[in-house]
Design an enzyme around this catalytic site. Structure first.
Site, PDB file in Angstrom:
ATOM      1  N   ASP A  66      -1.557   2.345  -5.876  1.00  0.00           N
ATOM      2  CA  ASP A  66      -1.307   2.804  -4.502  1.00  0.00           C
ATOM      3  C   ASP A  66      -0.150   3.793  -4.428  1.00  0.00           C
ATOM      4  O   ASP A  66       0.602   3.967  -5.395  1.00  0.00           O
ATOM      5  CB  ASP A  66      -1.052   1.604  -3.567  1.00  0.00           C
ATOM      6  CG  ASP A  66      -0.230   0.506  -4.228  1.00  0.00           C
ATOM      7  OD1 ASP A  66       0.543   0.815  -5.153  1.00  0.00           O
ATOM      8  OD2 ASP A  66      -0.366  -0.656  -3.828  1.00  0.00           O
ATOM      9  N   ASN A 134       2.145 -11.822   1.906  1.00  0.00           N
ATOM     10  CA  ASN A 134       0.979 -12.133   2.746  1.00  0.00           C
ATOM     11  C   ASN A 134      -0.315 -12.186   1.924  1.00  0.00           C
ATOM     12  O   ASN A 134      -1.396 -12.302   2.478  1.00  0.00           O
ATOM     13  CB  ASN A 134       0.846 -11.113   3.883  1.00  0.00           C
ATOM     14  CG  ASN A 134       0.574  -9.703   3.385  1.00  0.00           C
ATOM     15  OD1 ASN A 134       0.374  -9.479   2.185  1.00  0.00           O
ATOM     16  ND2 ASN A 134       0.562  -8.741   4.294  1.00  0.00           N
ATOM     17  N   HIS A 136      -1.441  -9.728  -0.159  1.00  0.00           N
ATOM     18  CA  HIS A 136      -2.099  -8.454  -0.500  1.00  0.00           C
ATOM     19  C   HIS A 136      -2.039  -8.181  -1.999  1.00  0.00           C
ATOM     20  O   HIS A 136      -1.107  -8.596  -2.682  1.00  0.00           O
ATOM     21  CB  HIS A 136      -1.555  -7.272   0.330  1.00  0.00           C
ATOM     22  CG  HIS A 136      -0.169  -6.822  -0.001  1.00  0.00           C
ATOM     23  ND1 HIS A 136       0.703  -6.353   0.949  1.00  0.00           N
ATOM     24  CD2 HIS A 136       0.507  -6.739  -1.173  1.00  0.00           C
ATOM     25  CE1 HIS A 136       1.845  -6.012   0.367  1.00  0.00           C
ATOM     26  NE2 HIS A 136       1.747  -6.237  -0.912  1.00  0.00           N
ATOM     27  N   GLU A 141      -4.593  -5.324   2.509  1.00  0.00           N
ATOM     28  CA  GLU A 141      -3.895  -6.253   3.390  1.00  0.00           C
ATOM     29  C   GLU A 141      -4.862  -7.315   3.937  1.00  0.00           C
ATOM     30  O   GLU A 141      -6.076  -7.082   3.997  1.00  0.00           O
ATOM     31  CB  GLU A 141      -3.301  -5.472   4.571  1.00  0.00           C
ATOM     32  CG  GLU A 141      -2.220  -4.453   4.174  1.00  0.00           C
ATOM     33  CD  GLU A 141      -0.843  -5.092   3.946  1.00  0.00           C
ATOM     34  OE1 GLU A 141      -0.763  -6.192   3.394  1.00  0.00           O
ATOM     35  OE2 GLU A 141       0.156  -4.450   4.317  1.00  0.00           O
TER      36      GLU A 141
HETATM   37  C1  F6R Z   1       2.598  -2.160  -5.452  1.00  0.00           C
HETATM   38  C2  F6R Z   1       1.569  -3.056  -4.911  1.00  0.00           C
HETATM   39  C3  F6R Z   1       1.925  -4.255  -4.112  1.00  0.00           C
HETATM   40  C4  F6R Z   1       3.059  -5.085  -4.738  1.00  0.00           C
HETATM   41  C5  F6R Z   1       3.395  -6.273  -3.863  1.00  0.00           C
HETATM   42  C6  F6R Z   1       4.503  -7.122  -4.453  1.00  0.00           C
HETATM   43  O1  F6R Z   1       2.017  -1.126  -6.195  1.00  0.00           O
HETATM   44  O2  F6R Z   1       0.433  -2.789  -5.090  1.00  0.00           O
HETATM   45  O3  F6R Z   1       0.787  -5.065  -3.972  1.00  0.00           O
HETATM   46  O4  F6R Z   1       2.644  -5.517  -6.006  1.00  0.00           O
HETATM   47  O5  F6R Z   1       3.765  -5.830  -2.591  1.00  0.00           O
HETATM   48  O6  F6R Z   1       5.681  -6.381  -4.476  1.00  0.00           O
HETATM   49  P1  F6R Z   1       6.984  -6.949  -5.204  1.00  0.00           P
HETATM   50  O7  F6R Z   1       6.642  -7.032  -6.640  1.00  0.00           O
HETATM   51  O8  F6R Z   1       8.046  -5.908  -4.936  1.00  0.00           O
HETATM   52  O9  F6R Z   1       7.260  -8.271  -4.591  1.00  0.00           O
END
Ligand code: F6R
Length: 243
Positions: A66, A134, A136, A141
């Site tokens: 992403d 959450n 994702h 999401e």
């Molecule tokens: C980032 C992504 C998100 C993160 C998720 C957890 O490329 O795809 O799904 O992996 O938000 O983020 P952290 O590791 O910062 O808790």
């Protein structure tokens, strides 16, 4: 689903780098699907270290999950910048082999289509994931439905709040992103999801033990035949297993 629980992120990162090394060495042109955020940093550190110890990454293709919409690739919170700082600049990965969505494209819908074409040409051998509080994965999401293709997503308020830790002010966090869809993730040969800290304990338990539901996107990983959860004791604390 295989679950490995480590004492700390450092040890977990070394384990994931060893998994990546075995995938890399088994293929002429291995393809890694990559994530940003705090969770995979120890993996990138360990992979950079392995590279310094002799692991060649010149034939590896990387495809990120992403990118924020509206942040230039030079912006220090863009995922392009994150990947340069944490991995690309410290290895012999070739820039023409590294892909991230273009969040600055004039035609974002076309950029999404082109990204799916990249994934079609380079089937992912190993997908690294984090998980949002959450549930994702990528930026898929919680919603009534999950989209299979790469798409534009409006980030949920809890994601914006969670990602505010990386920005000076919460208003600076972009509200939209491009993310690959669940098809790209589920078509990966192997998936490793990294999650650390007590704040991930509830969602890990829901994703692993609960039903498969679109309002817990990570629960869809229950349908994949080769998933490893790489946790620490805190994130694993709501799983009913004796570690
Ligand atoms: C980032 C992504 C998100 C993160 C998720 C957890 O490329 O795809 O799904 O992996 O938000 O983020 P952290 O590791 O910062 O808790």
């Amino acid at each position: 689903m295989k679950i490995r629980v480590f004492d700390n992120r450092h040890d977990a990162g070394i384990y994931v780098a060893a998994v990546a090394e075995s995938v890399i060495e088994a293929k002429v042109q291995p393809v890694l699907g990559l994530a940003t955020g705090a969770s995979p940093i120890s993996f990138y550190d360990a992979l950079v270290n392995l590279h310094r110890c002799g692991l060649d990454l010149s034939n590896v293709v990387t495809i990120n999950l992403d990118e924020y919409i509206g942040l230039s690739i030079e912006h220090e919170q863009s995922y392009h910048c994150f990947m340069r700082q944490n991995l690309f600049d410290h290895t012999n990965l070739r820039s023409e082999n590294t892909y991230l969505p273009n969040g600055m494209a004039d035609d974002l819908a076309f950029a999404c289509e082109q990204y799916d074409e990249v994934i079609r040409r380079h089937p992912i051998d190993l997908q690294i994931l984090g998980i949002g509080v959450n549930g994702h994965i990528g930026f898929n999401e919680p919603d009534d439905l999950l989209l299979s293709k790469t798409h534009i997503v409006r980030l949920r308020q809890e994601t914006v709040e969670s990602n505010a830790r990386f920005f000076e002010h919460i208003d600076d966090v972009p509200k939209e992103a491009i993310t690959v869809g669940v098809q790209a993730i589920l078509q990966a040969d192997q998936i490793v999801l990294m999650a650390f800290g007590a704040q991930k304990a509830d969602i890990i338990a829901k994703a692993v033990l609960g039903s498969v539901r679109t309002d817990v996107p990570a629960s869809i990983l229950q349908l994949h035949r080769h998933v490893t959860l790489v946790l620490d004791r805190e994130s694993a604390s709501k799983l009913p297993m004796a570690f």
